[in-house]
Write a protein that holds these residues in place. Structure first.
Motif, short mmCIF file in Angstrom:
data_model
loop_
_atom_site.label_atom_id
_atom_site.label_comp_id
_atom_site.label_asym_id
_atom_site.label_seq_id
_atom_site.Cartn_x
_atom_site.Cartn_y
_atom_site.Cartn_z
N PHE A 83 0.82 -1.20 0.00
CA PHE A 83 0.00 0.00 0.00
C PHE A 83 0.86 1.26 0.00
CE2 PHE A 83 -2.27 3.33 2.38
CZ PHE A 83 -3.31 3.54 1.50
N MET A 84 1.89 1.31 0.83
CA MET A 84 2.74 2.51 0.92
C MET A 84 3.49 2.75 -0.39
SD MET A 84 2.29 3.95 3.82
CE MET A 84 3.72 4.96 4.05
N ALA A 85 4.03 1.71 -0.98
CA ALA A 85 4.77 1.86 -2.23
C ALA A 85 3.85 2.32 -3.36
CB ALA A 85 5.46 0.55 -2.60
N VAL A 86 2.66 1.74 -3.43
CA VAL A 86 1.69 2.13 -4.47
C VAL A 86 1.28 3.59 -4.26
CG1 VAL A 86 -0.63 1.71 -5.36
CG2 VAL A 86 0.88 -0.21 -4.88
N GLY A 87 1.06 3.98 -3.02
CA GLY A 87 0.71 5.37 -2.73
C GLY A 87 1.81 6.34 -3.12
N LEU A 88 3.05 5.98 -2.82
CA LEU A 88 4.19 6.84 -3.17
C LEU A 88 4.35 6.96 -4.68
CD1 LEU A 88 6.62 8.47 -2.13
CD2 LEU A 88 7.94 6.35 -2.25
N ILE A 89 4.25 5.84 -5.39
CA ILE A 89 4.36 5.86 -6.85
C ILE A 89 3.23 6.68 -7.46
CG2 ILE A 89 4.21 4.41 -8.91
CD1 ILE A 89 5.69 2.23 -7.26
N SER A 90 2.03 6.52 -6.94
CA SER A 90 0.88 7.29 -7.44
C SER A 90 1.06 8.78 -7.20
CB SER A 90 -0.41 6.82 -6.78
OG SER A 90 -0.64 5.46 -7.05
N ALA A 91 1.58 9.16 -6.04
CA ALA A 91 1.81 10.57 -5.73
C ALA A 91 2.87 11.17 -6.66
CB ALA A 91 2.23 10.73 -4.27
N ILE A 92 3.96 10.45 -6.88
CA ILE A 92 5.00 10.93 -7.78
C ILE A 92 4.46 11.09 -9.19
CG2 ILE A 92 7.18 10.30 -8.89
CD1 ILE A 92 8.00 9.07 -6.17
N PHE A 93 3.69 10.12 -9.64
CA PHE A 93 3.09 10.18 -10.97
C PHE A 93 2.15 11.38 -11.09
CE2 PHE A 93 -0.20 8.89 -14.07
CZ PHE A 93 0.63 8.74 -15.19
N ALA A 94 1.33 11.63 -10.06
CA ALA A 94 0.40 12.77 -10.07
C ALA A 94 1.15 14.09 -10.11
CB ALA A 94 -0.51 12.70 -8.85
N ILE A 95 2.25 14.19 -9.37
CA ILE A 95 3.06 15.42 -9.38
C ILE A 95 3.65 15.66 -10.76
CG2 ILE A 95 5.18 16.44 -8.47
CD1 ILE A 95 4.45 15.12 -5.77
N ILE A 96 4.17 14.62 -11.38
CA ILE A 96 4.76 14.77 -12.72
C ILE A 96 3.71 15.19 -13.73
CG2 ILE A 96 5.82 13.49 -14.63
CD1 ILE A 96 7.40 11.93 -12.49
N VAL A 97 2.53 14.58 -13.67
CA VAL A 97 1.45 14.96 -14.59
C VAL A 97 1.06 16.42 -14.36
CG1 VAL A 97 -0.98 14.55 -15.14
CG2 VAL A 97 0.60 12.64 -14.96
N ALA A 98 0.96 16.83 -13.11
CA ALA A 98 0.60 18.22 -12.80
C ALA A 98 1.67 19.18 -13.31
CB ALA A 98 0.40 18.39 -11.30
N LEU A 99 2.94 18.85 -13.12
CA LEU A 99 4.02 19.72 -13.59
C LEU A 99 4.04 19.83 -15.12
CD1 LEU A 99 6.93 18.69 -11.20
CD2 LEU A 99 5.72 20.88 -11.24
N ARG A 100 3.66 18.76 -15.80
CA ARG A 100 3.64 18.79 -17.27
C ARG A 100 2.46 19.56 -17.82
NH1 ARG A 100 4.29 14.30 -21.05
NH2 ARG A 100 5.72 15.63 -22.15
N THR A 101 1.33 19.53 -17.15
CA THR A 101 0.11 20.12 -17.71
C THR A 101 -0.13 21.55 -17.27
OG1 THR A 101 -1.20 19.12 -15.94
CG2 THR A 101 -1.05 17.91 -18.00
N ILE A 102 0.30 21.93 -16.07
CA ILE A 102 0.05 23.28 -15.56
C ILE A 102 1.24 24.16 -15.91
CG2 ILE A 102 -0.36 24.66 -13.49
CD1 ILE A 102 -1.59 22.12 -12.23
N GLU A 103 0.98 25.22 -16.67
CA GLU A 103 2.03 26.17 -17.04
C GLU A 103 2.35 27.06 -15.84
OE1 GLU A 103 3.69 26.43 -19.98
OE2 GLU A 103 2.63 24.67 -20.73
N GLY A 104 3.61 27.44 -15.73
CA GLY A 104 4.00 28.33 -14.65
C GLY A 104 5.49 28.61 -14.70
N ALA A 105 6.01 29.16 -13.62
CA ALA A 105 7.42 29.51 -13.55
C ALA A 105 8.31 28.26 -13.57
CB ALA A 105 7.69 30.33 -12.29
N HIS A 106 7.75 27.13 -13.19
CA HIS A 106 8.51 25.89 -13.13
C HIS A 106 8.69 25.24 -14.51
CE1 HIS A 106 4.35 24.56 -13.28
NE2 HIS A 106 4.80 23.43 -13.80
N THR A 107 7.93 25.67 -15.51
CA THR A 107 7.89 24.98 -16.80
C THR A 107 9.26 24.88 -17.48
OG1 THR A 107 5.59 25.62 -17.06
CG2 THR A 107 6.74 24.91 -19.04
N PRO A 108 10.04 25.97 -17.62
CA PRO A 108 11.34 25.82 -18.30
C PRO A 108 12.28 24.84 -17.58
CG PRO A 108 10.75 28.14 -18.12
CD PRO A 108 9.76 27.37 -17.32
N ALA A 109 12.35 24.95 -16.26
CA ALA A 109 13.23 24.04 -15.51
C ALA A 109 12.74 22.60 -15.62
CB ALA A 109 13.29 24.46 -14.05
#
Length: 182
Positions: A83-109
């Motif tokens: 459960f913990m590993a699946v939760g961690l992998i899901s959270a990392i995946f959600a963060i990456i998807v959010a960083l790719r789709t939401i434009e902002g100051a973080h986009t170039p980096a």
């Protein structure tokens, strides 16, 4: 000496496991020599089974392996122990998807980081493919590495220096903000 004792120990373990498996299946009447004979016959049968000689049987066994390969990660992910590993992998995946789709100051980096990730993955993957072979007999260096090296060398000779970015494609290099096809 230790290799022989280790091999003998493994053989005894294999026999014990086989005996346990046959007992669990209810084959108490099968002795060790009979079991070895059956295993040898099955091994010979597998050696003669190819896609061209026995296509139906080969595809049947391939489908069984494919189903098992698909079911294994599902069984792993649904196991409460993970459960913990699946939760961690899901959270990392959600963060990456959010960083790719939401434009902002973080986009170039993020784009540069993503590029370096795929660049490293590409060359590490080619290194692994080169080590294990691609099953074709052609060496990966001949297919991928040497053309890239030649393109970098040709561009460096033409530019009389290394003031270009070699990362951005197989034959396209960025030279002082001007794209140059190599």
């Amino acid at each position: 000496c230790s290799l022989r004792s280790n091999t003998g120990h493994r053989a005894r373990q294999n026999e014990e496991v086989a005996q346990t498996q046959t007992t669990a299946r209810g084959d108490k009447g099968v002795d060790s020599s009979e079991l070895k004979r059956i295993r040898l016959e099955k091994a010979k049968e597998r050696m003669g089974m190819t896609l061209f000689r026995k296509p139906a049987k080969t595809l049947y066994y391939f489908s069984l392996v494919l189903v098992d390969a698909v079911n294994f990660p599902v069984r792993w992910a649904t196991n409460p122990k993970n459960f913990m590993a699946v939760g961690l992998i899901s959270a990392i995946f959600a963060i990456i998807v959010a960083l790719r789709t939401i434009e902002g100051a973080h986009t170039p980096a993020f784009k540069v980081t993503e590029h370096y990730f795929w660049y490293l993955t590409w060359w590490m993957g080619l290194g692994v493919a080169s080590s294990i072979g691609l099953g074709t007999g052609a060496h990966t260096g001949t297919l991928f590495m040497f053309p890239h090296i030649c393109a970098v060398v040709r561009t460096a000779e033409r530019r009389k220096g290394f003031d270009f970015d070699h990362r951005w494609g197989r034959r396209v290099f960025i030279v002082n903000d001007i794209r140059m096809v190599g």
